[in-house]
Design an enzyme around this catalytic site. Structure first.
Site, mmCIF file in Angstrom:
data_model
loop_
_atom_site.group_PDB
_atom_site.id
_atom_site.type_symbol
_atom_site.label_atom_id
_atom_site.label_comp_id
_atom_site.label_asym_id
_atom_site.label_seq_id
_atom_site.Cartn_x
_atom_site.Cartn_y
_atom_site.Cartn_z
ATOM 1 N N PHE A 20 3.289 11.030 46.234
ATOM 2 C CA PHE A 20 1.887 11.337 46.509
ATOM 3 C C PHE A 20 1.480 10.899 47.921
ATOM 4 O O PHE A 20 0.970 11.691 48.704
ATOM 5 C CB PHE A 20 1.025 10.646 45.444
ATOM 6 C CG PHE A 20 -0.452 10.887 45.571
ATOM 7 C CD1 PHE A 20 -0.958 12.165 45.720
ATOM 8 C CD2 PHE A 20 -1.336 9.823 45.505
ATOM 9 C CE1 PHE A 20 -2.331 12.384 45.826
ATOM 10 C CE2 PHE A 20 -2.696 10.026 45.592
ATOM 11 C CZ PHE A 20 -3.201 11.316 45.747
ATOM 12 N N ASP A 59 18.705 6.034 44.965
ATOM 13 C CA ASP A 59 17.923 4.910 44.450
ATOM 14 C C ASP A 59 17.751 3.861 45.539
ATOM 15 O O ASP A 59 18.447 3.873 46.557
ATOM 16 C CB ASP A 59 18.581 4.283 43.213
ATOM 17 C CG ASP A 59 20.000 3.791 43.500
ATOM 18 O OD1 ASP A 59 20.366 3.696 44.688
ATOM 19 O OD2 ASP A 59 20.738 3.516 42.540
ATOM 20 N N ILE A 60 16.785 2.988 45.328
ATOM 21 C CA ILE A 60 16.501 1.923 46.284
ATOM 22 C C ILE A 60 16.815 0.595 45.618
ATOM 23 O O ILE A 60 16.204 0.243 44.601
ATOM 24 C CB ILE A 60 15.031 1.973 46.741
ATOM 25 C CG1 ILE A 60 14.759 3.278 47.487
ATOM 26 C CG2 ILE A 60 14.708 0.778 47.626
ATOM 27 C CD1 ILE A 60 13.312 3.466 47.896
ATOM 28 N N TYR A 151 3.998 -5.985 38.542
ATOM 29 C CA TYR A 151 3.955 -5.126 39.730
ATOM 30 C C TYR A 151 3.321 -5.860 40.908
ATOM 31 O O TYR A 151 3.868 -5.883 42.018
ATOM 32 C CB TYR A 151 3.174 -3.861 39.400
ATOM 33 C CG TYR A 151 2.927 -2.943 40.585
ATOM 34 C CD1 TYR A 151 3.961 -2.205 41.130
ATOM 35 C CD2 TYR A 151 1.652 -2.819 41.130
ATOM 36 C CE1 TYR A 151 3.739 -1.354 42.205
ATOM 37 C CE2 TYR A 151 1.423 -1.969 42.202
ATOM 38 C CZ TYR A 151 2.464 -1.244 42.730
ATOM 39 O OH TYR A 151 2.232 -0.406 43.804
ATOM 40 N N GLY A 200 -15.497 19.091 29.084
ATOM 41 C CA GLY A 200 -16.826 18.783 28.551
ATOM 42 C C GLY A 200 -16.813 17.763 27.436
ATOM 43 O O GLY A 200 -17.741 17.708 26.617
ATOM 44 N N ILE A 201 -15.768 16.934 27.391
ATOM 45 C CA ILE A 201 -15.663 15.917 26.345
ATOM 46 C C ILE A 201 -16.700 14.815 26.604
ATOM 47 O O ILE A 201 -16.746 14.244 27.697
ATOM 48 C CB ILE A 201 -14.254 15.304 26.322
ATOM 49 C CG1 ILE A 201 -13.220 16.390 25.996
ATOM 50 C CG2 ILE A 201 -14.173 14.157 25.331
ATOM 51 C CD1 ILE A 201 -11.786 15.900 26.094
#
Length: 327
Positions: A20, A59-60, A151, A200-201
């Site tokens: 992202f 991979d890291i 994390y 519209g919940i």
């Protein structure tokens, strides 16, 4: 030697380039003639749509060989990470986070320094500061870190290791701690929120009076671009946001407006929401919805002359447009 003395074009290595944030950084770098970005992706297939050079890294870890990727690079923007998840499945989550976020980061940074990289920009997390602030008492970049989950702890440990490495090698380290990042292509809870609103919940979030700092993808990328060469960025830690804090209720209302729908928010008291969330084992989610998390970006503004150029309204409009077009 400063970055300005490096012969142009500057080779900029971006990890997590299919992700992202990383993909948006590569896109921004591609538009600057004096930059030559290298996109680090998991496989060549992940980089098919990128116009920049691609360096596949499956991979890291502490054993990853970065020598070919960082060769002749001036700057590394390290956006790849084992990311935070709401429901961790690993029994020893901290060990798993450390493998990528600490050991993998330090391994990359050591090889970068050995290759002559001048600056290492580490995309960390506001979770290093902590999970929650008192109302109108924002975190600052110089607060004592207080991470509370695996994390956040792994990101703090990586920051500490990078500062030590910088002193040992002379490679400049810049640390950026974003708040929640949103923008076109956002996933996880933010995308779920847009889906709920679009359907519209009715949502029980019409009476939440907290304050939370967010940062649009465009504003985060603009700060990263400034940090690539700004002399005042070296050795610093920066917090970043859109400069305007919203309550959960306000965020939902603004997002609904951007989506072109009516927000159906039921004014349930925050204390009642927190009670039921704890009873259902969703304390962390309740904290994000009802608690405050604000950041002070005055240091970022003062040292770098940076300001969030994209407004919350424009960023939400852009995010909603992509969501409506693709989903």
């Amino acid at each position: 030697m400063t970055i300005d003395s490096v012969q142009v074009p500057l080779r900029i290595v971006v990890t997590g380039a299919s992700g992202f944030v990383g993909s948006a950084v590569v896109s921004a770098l591609d538009k600057v003639e004096r930059y030559s970005p290298v996109a680090v992706v998991r496989s060549k297939n992940d980089g098919q749509e990128l116009s920049s050079s691609v360096f596949p890294v499956p991979d890291i870890s502490s054993a990853t060989d970065w020598s070919a990727g960082v060769m002749d690079a001036a700057v590394v923007v390290h956006a790849a990470a084992r990311v935070h998840v709401m429901r961790e499945v690993e029994q020893d989550a901290l060990t798993e986070f450390r493998k990528v976020n600490v050991e993998g980061t330090v391994n990359l940074a050591r090889q970068a320094a050995a290759a002559g990289v001048k600056r290492f920009i580490f995309i960390s997390s506001i979770k290093v500061n902590g999970e929650q602030t008192d109302f109108d008492k924002p975190f600052t970049a110089d607060d004592k870190p207080a991470p509370s989950d695996a994390y956040g702890v792994s990101k703090k440990e990586a920051e500490d290791a990078l500062r030590v490495l910088s002193k040992e090698t002379g490679m400049e380290v810049v640390i950026i701690r974003p708040t929640l990042v949103y923008g076109p292509g956002v996933k996880a809870n933010f995308r779920n929120m847009m889906a709920w609103l679009k359907k519209g919940i009715p949502l029980p979030f019409g009476s939440i009076h907290n304050k939370r700092s967010l940062v649009s993808l465009d504003n985060l990328v603009s700060l990263i671009m400034v940090c690539i060469e700004h002399p005042n960025a070296a050795g610093q830690t920066f917090l970043v946001s859109d400069g305007i804090d919203l309550s959960t209720t306000e965020l939902l209302q603004c997002t609904a407006k951007a989506l072109g729908v009516k927000s159906r928010l039921v004014p349930v008291p925050a204390k009642m929401l927190e009670f039921f969330a704890v009873a259902l084992g969703r304390r962390a989610l309740s904290q994000r919805l009802c608690g405050s998390l604000q950041v002070d970006i005055q240091k970022t503004r003062h040292l770098l002359g940076w300001y969030p150029a994209v407004s919350v309204e424009d960023a939400l409009d852009k995010t909603a447009k992509e969501f409506l077009e693709h989903h």
